[in-house]
Design a protein around this motif. Structure first.
Motif, PDB file in Angstrom:
ATOM      1  N   GLU A 155       0.929  -1.180  -0.182  1.00 43.43           N
ATOM      2  CA  GLU A 155       0.056  -0.356  -0.015  1.00 43.43           C
ATOM      3  C   GLU A 155       0.908   1.227   0.092  1.00 43.43           C
ATOM      4  OE1 GLU A 155      -2.989   0.037   2.954  1.00 43.43           O
ATOM      5  OE2 GLU A 155      -3.592  -1.958   2.530  1.00 43.43           O
ATOM      6  N   HIS A 156       2.012   1.289   0.030  1.00 41.49           N
ATOM      7  CA  HIS A 156       2.961   2.407   0.146  1.00 41.49           C
ATOM      8  C   HIS A 156       2.824   2.968  -1.222  1.00 41.49           C
ATOM      9  CE1 HIS A 156       6.167   5.217   0.901  1.00 41.49           C
ATOM     10  NE2 HIS A 156       6.099   4.994   2.060  1.00 41.49           N
ATOM     11  N   PRO A 157       2.627   4.153  -1.218  1.00 47.24           N
ATOM     12  CA  PRO A 157       2.645   4.955  -2.701  1.00 47.24           C
ATOM     13  C   PRO A 157       3.884   4.661  -3.376  1.00 47.24           C
ATOM     14  CG  PRO A 157       2.524   6.767  -0.972  1.00 47.24           C
ATOM     15  CD  PRO A 157       2.383   5.031  -0.270  1.00 47.24           C
ATOM     16  N   ASP A 158       5.142   4.670  -2.877  1.00 51.30           N
ATOM     17  CA  ASP A 158       6.332   4.658  -3.525  1.00 51.30           C
ATOM     18  C   ASP A 158       6.945   3.102  -3.441  1.00 51.30           C
ATOM     19  OD1 ASP A 158       8.589   5.663  -5.114  1.00 51.30           O
ATOM     20  OD2 ASP A 158       9.585   5.927  -3.286  1.00 51.30           O
ATOM     21  N   CYS A 159       5.865   2.280  -3.645  1.00 50.56           N
ATOM     22  CA  CYS A 159       6.472   0.782  -3.634  1.00 50.56           C
ATOM     23  C   CYS A 159       5.502   0.152  -4.609  1.00 50.56           C
ATOM     24  CB  CYS A 159       6.237   0.191  -2.449  1.00 50.56           C
ATOM     25  SG  CYS A 159       6.893  -1.448  -2.400  1.00 50.56           S
ATOM     26  N   TYR A 164       1.302 -12.434  -1.833  1.00 47.28           N
ATOM     27  CA  TYR A 164       0.181 -13.128  -1.376  1.00 47.28           C
ATOM     28  C   TYR A 164      -0.137 -13.352   0.126  1.00 47.28           C
ATOM     29  CZ  TYR A 164      -3.342 -16.840  -2.275  1.00 47.28           C
ATOM     30  OH  TYR A 164      -4.449 -17.328  -2.373  1.00 47.28           O
ATOM     31  N   ASP A 165      -1.015 -12.694   0.351  1.00 48.13           N
ATOM     32  CA  ASP A 165      -1.293 -12.374   1.908  1.00 48.13           C
ATOM     33  C   ASP A 165      -1.625 -13.775   2.435  1.00 48.13           C
ATOM     34  OD1 ASP A 165      -1.865 -11.945   4.439  1.00 48.13           O
ATOM     35  OD2 ASP A 165      -3.390 -10.307   3.614  1.00 48.13           O
ATOM     36  N   ARG A 166      -0.638 -14.567   3.125  1.00 51.19           N
ATOM     37  CA  ARG A 166      -0.943 -15.865   3.819  1.00 51.19           C
ATOM     38  C   ARG A 166      -1.033 -15.657   5.493  1.00 51.19           C
ATOM     39  NH1 ARG A 166       0.018 -19.765  -0.065  1.00 51.19           N
ATOM     40  NH2 ARG A 166       1.432 -19.033  -1.607  1.00 51.19           N
ATOM     41  N   THR A 167      -1.259 -14.250   5.761  1.00 50.78           N
ATOM     42  CA  THR A 167      -1.526 -14.075   7.226  1.00 50.78           C
ATOM     43  C   THR A 167      -2.947 -14.362   7.792  1.00 50.78           C
ATOM     44  OG1 THR A 167      -2.498 -11.976   7.073  1.00 50.78           O
ATOM     45  CG2 THR A 167       0.072 -12.261   7.230  1.00 50.78           C
ATOM     46  N   LYS A 168      -3.083 -15.109   8.968  1.00 50.86           N
ATOM     47  CA  LYS A 168      -4.260 -15.607   9.233  1.00 50.86           C
ATOM     48  C   LYS A 168      -5.427 -14.616   9.222  1.00 50.86           C
ATOM     49  CE  LYS A 168      -4.061 -19.477  12.670  1.00 50.86           C
ATOM     50  NZ  LYS A 168      -3.413 -19.694  13.892  1.00 50.86           N
ATOM     51  N   SER A 169      -5.087 -13.148   9.534  1.00 49.43           N
ATOM     52  CA  SER A 169      -6.011 -12.436   9.361  1.00 49.43           C
ATOM     53  C   SER A 169      -6.343 -11.754   8.228  1.00 49.43           C
ATOM     54  CB  SER A 169      -5.911 -11.137  10.365  1.00 49.43           C
ATOM     55  OG  SER A 169      -4.568 -10.783  10.031  1.00 49.43           O
ATOM     56  N   LYS A 171      -4.853  -9.399   6.765  1.00 50.16           N
ATOM     57  CA  LYS A 171      -4.695  -8.080   6.635  1.00 50.16           C
ATOM     58  C   LYS A 171      -3.272  -7.476   6.566  1.00 50.16           C
ATOM     59  CE  LYS A 171      -8.649  -7.095   9.781  1.00 50.16           C
ATOM     60  NZ  LYS A 171      -8.937  -7.462  11.240  1.00 50.16           N
ATOM     61  N   ARG A 172      -2.546  -8.192   5.804  1.00 56.16           N
ATOM     62  CA  ARG A 172      -1.168  -7.845   5.622  1.00 56.16           C
ATOM     63  C   ARG A 172      -1.237  -6.639   4.573  1.00 56.16           C
ATOM     64  NH1 ARG A 172       3.707 -11.386   2.531  1.00 56.16           N
ATOM     65  NH2 ARG A 172       5.122  -9.456   2.240  1.00 56.16           N
ATOM     66  N   ARG A 173      -0.619  -5.398   4.859  1.00 57.52           N
ATOM     67  CA  ARG A 173      -0.672  -4.333   3.800  1.00 57.52           C
ATOM     68  C   ARG A 173       0.709  -4.014   3.215  1.00 57.52           C
ATOM     69  NH1 ARG A 173      -2.357   0.342   7.614  1.00 57.52           N
ATOM     70  NH2 ARG A 173      -2.585   1.559   5.834  1.00 57.52           N
ATOM     71  N   TRP A 174       1.642  -4.286   3.803  1.00 58.87           N
ATOM     72  CA  TRP A 174       3.066  -3.879   3.265  1.00 58.87           C
ATOM     73  C   TRP A 174       3.907  -5.162   2.888  1.00 58.87           C
ATOM     74  CZ3 TRP A 174       2.027   1.002   3.539  1.00 58.87           C
ATOM     75  CH2 TRP A 174       1.106   1.414   4.835  1.00 58.87           C
ATOM     76  N   CYS A 175       4.646  -4.801   1.738  1.00 60.98           N
ATOM     77  CA  CYS A 175       5.642  -5.771   1.474  1.00 60.98           C
ATOM     78  C   CYS A 175       6.324  -6.219   2.781  1.00 60.98           C
ATOM     79  CB  CYS A 175       6.808  -5.098   0.322  1.00 60.98           C
ATOM     80  SG  CYS A 175       7.632  -4.018   0.841  1.00 60.98           S
ATOM     81  N   SER A 176       7.114  -5.239   3.260  1.00 59.92           N
ATOM     82  CA  SER A 176       7.825  -5.679   4.649  1.00 59.92           C
ATOM     83  C   SER A 176       7.419  -4.630   5.777  1.00 59.92           C
ATOM     84  CB  SER A 176       9.238  -5.792   4.339  1.00 59.92           C
ATOM     85  OG  SER A 176      10.044  -4.714   4.968  1.00 59.92           O
ATOM     86  N   MET A 177       7.207  -4.890   6.954  1.00 61.27           N
ATOM     87  CA  MET A 177       6.967  -4.201   8.118  1.00 61.27           C
ATOM     88  C   MET A 177       8.145  -3.347   8.080  1.00 61.27           C
ATOM     89  SD  MET A 177       4.275  -3.823   9.652  1.00 61.27           S
ATOM     90  CE  MET A 177       4.365  -1.796  10.777  1.00 61.27           C
ATOM     91  N   ALA A 178       9.371  -3.944   8.100  1.00 61.22           N
ATOM     92  CA  ALA A 178      10.664  -3.195   8.336  1.00 61.22           C
ATOM     93  C   ALA A 178      10.853  -2.205   7.332  1.00 61.22           C
ATOM     94  CB  ALA A 178      11.782  -4.343   8.191  1.00 61.22           C
TER      95      ALA A 178
END
Ligand SMILES: [Zn+2]
Length: 197
Positions: A155-159, A164-169, A171-178
């Motif tokens: 979701e970052h505008p410069d990314c 593939y969102d395999r999280t349980k919820s 709700k993954r939004r980012w390529c990487s949290m870091a």
């Protein structure tokens, strides 16, 4: 965790897609508003395949130039297919089928590191399209089995990275949290502080 697999060296494609087809798209990244192709040579493609443990990645037949050209063609095709499918538009299968048909492979029985039997596929020839066969197949599998609600772009505008969102919820939004998660948090923090009276 996916974040641990972010590019270990600058210039190496991040393996954060949680799906081979997503990692294929992620060999192009955006940096400071510019799209950057991390595949500059056939050796870059071979190194990427080796990092992913793809069979035949270091076989030497065919020129690096051919491998690079075929890999880029497959990637452009995959990008179009994913975008069309994600947008609910008609998906053209002919070009992907050409890549799939060029992947002649044979079943191969092996043992994994724990000694368990695993049934693998081995490319029956060494040309670039056969070497890229598992990658083409992953794009086809995504179309067959993928839940496109879980096929997401950071979701970052410069990314421009996909995952593939395999999280349980789911709700993954980012390529990487870091990276983008923290960039977003820092921007929100700055915004809140500048809004404060
Ligand atoms: Zn991102």
């Amino acid at each position: 965790m996916a974040t641990d697999r972010a590019a270990p060296h600058p210039g190496e494609p991040p393996l954060i897609g949680d799906h081979l087809a997503m990692d294929l798209l992620n060999t192009q990244v955006r940096s400071n508003g510019e799209d950057v192709d991390l595949w500059r040579t056939g050796e870059d493609v071979a190194a990427w395949m080796a990092r992913l443990g793809l069979d035949g990645a270091d076989s030497g037949v065919g020129t690096p130039e051919t491998l690079l050209a075929q890999a880029k063609a497959l990637r452009a095709l995959a990008r179009g297919l994913v975008a069309s499918r994600k947008a609910g538009e008609p998906v053209q299968l002919d070009a992907l089928n050409q890549h799939l048909h060029a992947y002649r492979s044979t079943p191969h029985l092996a043992r994994d590191v724990d000694g368990h039997f695993v049934l693998q596929r081995r490319a029956a020839n060494d040309d670039a399209e056969a070497r890229l066969g598992p990658v083409a197949e992953s794009v086809a599998s995504l179309l067959v089995e993928g839940d496109f609600a879980l096929v997401k772009q950071c979701e970052h505008p410069d990314c421009i990275l996909w995952f593939y969102d395999r999280t349980k919820s789911h709700k993954r939004r980012w390529c990487s949290m870091a990276q983008c998660g923290n960039r977003h948090k820092a921007a929100q923090f700055r915004k809140r502080n500048s809004d404060a009276p």
